[in-house]
Design a protein around this motif. Structure first.
Motif, short mmCIF file in Angstrom:
data_model
loop_
_atom_site.label_atom_id
_atom_site.label_comp_id
_atom_site.label_asym_id
_atom_site.label_seq_id
_atom_site.Cartn_x
_atom_site.Cartn_y
_atom_site.Cartn_z
N SER A 147 -31.28 102.69 -7.06
CA SER A 147 -30.59 101.97 -7.62
C SER A 147 -29.88 101.13 -6.40
O SER A 147 -30.00 99.70 -6.05
CB SER A 147 -30.50 101.53 -8.68
N ILE A 150 -30.36 100.00 -3.40
CA ILE A 150 -31.50 98.88 -2.88
C ILE A 150 -30.27 97.15 -3.12
O ILE A 150 -30.69 96.29 -2.98
CB ILE A 150 -32.91 98.53 -4.36
N SER A 270 -39.13 106.88 -2.12
CA SER A 270 -39.44 108.75 -2.08
C SER A 270 -39.98 109.06 -1.09
O SER A 270 -40.21 110.07 -0.57
CB SER A 270 -40.64 108.98 -3.25
C1 LIG Z 1 -37.40 106.07 -7.84
C2 LIG Z 1 -37.10 105.00 -7.39
C3 LIG Z 1 -36.18 104.04 -7.69
C4 LIG Z 1 -35.08 103.75 -8.27
O1 LIG Z 1 -34.31 105.18 -7.68
P1 LIG Z 1 -33.10 106.06 -8.06
O2 LIG Z 1 -32.70 107.13 -7.00
O3 LIG Z 1 -33.57 106.35 -8.90
O4 LIG Z 1 -31.89 104.61 -8.32
C5 LIG Z 1 -36.46 102.76 -6.82
N1 LIG Z 1 -37.34 102.73 -6.30
C6 LIG Z 1 -38.33 103.05 -6.00
C7 LIG Z 1 -40.27 102.72 -5.53
C8 LIG Z 1 -38.04 104.39 -6.54
O5 LIG Z 1 -39.48 105.57 -6.79
#
Ligand SMILES: *Cc1c(COP(=O)(O)O)cnc(C)c1O
Length: 544
Positions: A147, A150, A270
């Motif tokens: 998060s 991003i 992921s």
């Molecule tokens: C989990 C996830 C997020 C957020 O990531 P966090 O590590 O939980 O902050 C953003 N994008 C995708 C595609 C995710 O699977």
């Protein structure tokens, strides 16, 4: 006695407790509504502990430990939580390192120079894994998760767009920046748009686009004020990889025609730790020149404990200088370009441990095993006839292979023969089941699995396809073959009990269609009520 419409559980409990003889003074004895006492307290004292304010005096650590430990045992088991992408296992030696370094703050670069070196090594390793043109030139940082990563990736693209506009003496306010992504985007991506004032252009997804961004369609949302495209490597809904290369090719063409160059940020929360190991031939990363930054979650398939993510830029030219803070401290200069100031160093140390401990071969072995288990689950669900599977990692990569499969016997153990994607199984009732048993509600599968300890969410697909509900299982390292076998058995048992008209489960299912059901643990203190916020948007081109 007439039944009341609503019984307040907290008050009910309070009224049912033993009252001392001088009833009026019971609060002085610790019996006020926000208090609770604990069986173990007999051994250490008889005071009860207030729930909603700091106790006026403390309690010894043993008692406090017991109390909290026991309360937390009401949580679901992380191992059986198949809803989460977050890793739930850490080798003991890594746990030891985490404990030893629990008090180190990552920002104190001067005091903990070795921690900082390890942090930088991790960034280099990821830059190398993702084929940055030069691991020296690449730049990146640990974050609290994807998060935060991003937000940083998006901010850098916004700044670059502003710079481009200013150089050409063009306004950055009218009409302002926009960002393009599939409507299946994880909420963190939409959060970036809203928090940082960028118009969020959600490209509708469909069955035809395989529940993910359709690059052709995305082009209709792009213009000179598009700061970038978020492409997701591993859709949270179905595990599908979005076609980064195809998106980049179309943007190349767009640049040729208009002179406007639009970058891509890959959200590999992921996939960043699955694709390089399981699908090394897949082109999605810095090999594509248009990919300027990539984020991942260390605590998902990076196999470190919760609390670490990463963002890497292909070179420092894509991280505008004004986002980098020079901290002059104790006579030296430190650089910071994350949203947090203080943050624990220990998850980063654990990440480094995992890199050294597993190596490429280890990460690959874990990814392949996860995918293999996910294929078993997918096939079992499909073969049962009760379910259709929307994820595709168990499907041969091309129809031709499917065709010759029976004749030539394709090597089912070879991951290269399958559609690349995350070890995620997204499934729903088959058409046959839905037609034959229209009154059986799929959400009861979630509820009934929960009664066996499994946490498998049932939720609606992205806004444009919200009439479709899916059940989703994330197959992590801890979802062993044995566990998956057990899960299949439980899903089949539960499904059959639901469709057998004379069982209580079926009755419950029918009942639920006419009734809502809520979960109330205790009075909600400091928690927002439903409706206090705004929902995430489902319409494209909405000003965020
Ligand atoms: C989990 C996830 C997020 C957020 O990531 P966090 O590590 O939980 O902050 C953003 N994008 C995708 C595609 C995710 O699977």
């Amino acid at each position: 006695m007439a039944l009341s419409k609503h019984v307040h559980p907290d008050r009910l409990i309070q009224e049912s407790k033993d009252k001392p003889s001088g009833h009026a003074i019971h609060t002085l004895l610790g019996g006020s509504p926000g208090d609770y006492s604990h069986a173990y307290s007999g051994r250490y004292g008889t005071t009860s502990v207030p729930k909603y304010k700091i106790p006026s005096t403390g309690t010894d650590e043993e008692h406090v430990y017991r109390t909290i430990h026991d309360e937390l045992s009401l949580d679901g088991s992380p191992l059986l939580n198949l809803a989460s992408f977050v890793q739930t296992y850490l080798p003991e030696k890594a746990e030891k390192l985490v404990q030893e370094n629990a008090y180190k703050n990552l920002i104190d670069q001067d005091e903990y120079p070795m921690t900082q070196v390890i942090h930088t090594r991790c960034v280099s390793m990821l830059a190398d894994l993702w084929h940055a043109p030069s691991t020296h030139g690449a730049i990146g940082t640990a974050t609290t998760g994807s998060s935060e990563a991003i937000q940083l990736g998006g901010l850098a693209m916004k700044r670059l767009w502003q710079q481009r506009r200013k150089e050409k003496n063009l306004s950055i306010h009218e009409p302002g920046p926009n960002i393009v992504m599939g409507s299946n985007a994880q909420v963190a991506l939409e959060k970036f748009a809203r928090y940082f004032d960028v118009e969020c252009r959600l490209v509708p997804i469909s069955k035809e686009s395989r529940y993910r961004l359709d690059p052709q369609k995305a082009m209709q949302y792009i213009d000179e004020n598009t700061i970038g495209v978020f492409v997701i490597l591993g859709s949270t809904y179905t595990g599908h990889y979005e076609p980064v290369k195809e998106m980049a090719d179309l943007l190349d063409e767009y640049e040729k025609n208009t002179g406007v160059s639009i970058p891509i940020h890959v959200d590999a929360a992921s996939g960043g730790f699955v694709a390089p190991f399981a699908s090394p031939k897949l082109v999605w990363d810095f090999k594509i020149h248009r990919v300027v930054s990539i984020n991942t979650s260390g605590h998902k398939f990076g196999l470190s404990p919760v609390g670490v993510g990463w963002v890497v830029w292909r070179s420092k030219h894509f991280l505008p200088k004004d986002l980098i803070f020079e901290l002059h401290y104790l006579g030296s200069v430190e650089y910071s370009f994350s949203l947090n100031f203080s943050r624990p160093a220990s998850p980063i140390i654990a990440q480094y441990f995992m890199f050294l401990h597993l190596g490429f071969a280890g990460y690959r072995a874990v990814a392949l095993q996860d995918l293999k288990n996910a294929r078993t689950l997918s096939r079992a669900l499909e073969k049962s006839g009760y379910y259709e599977v929307l994820s595709e990692i168990h499907r041969p990569v091309s129809p031709i292979i499917e065709g010759v499969k029976s004749a030539l016997r394709m090597d089912e153990g070879d991951v290269e023969n399958y559609v690349p994607g995350l070890p995620v199984v997204a499934f729903r009732f088959s058409e046959a089941l839905r037609t034959q048993y229209p009154d059986v509600d799929q959400k009861w599968i979630q509820t009934l699995l929960r009664s066996k300890g499994w946490i498998v969410p049932n939720y609606e697909l992205a806004p444009d396809l919200s009439d479709i509900s899916i059940l989703r299982v994330v197959v992590r390292e801890t979802a062993s073959e044995v566990l998956i076998e057990r899960l299949v058995t439980d899903i089949i048992d539960i499904t059959e009990s639901l469709i057998k008209a004379d069982t209580p489960a079926h009755a419950l299912s029918v009942l639920s269609n006419s009734q809502g059901h809520g979960r109330r643990h205790e009075i909600r203190h400091g928690v927002l009520d439903e409706g206090s916020g705004s929902t995430s948007s489902g319409t494209y081109a909405k000003q965020c």
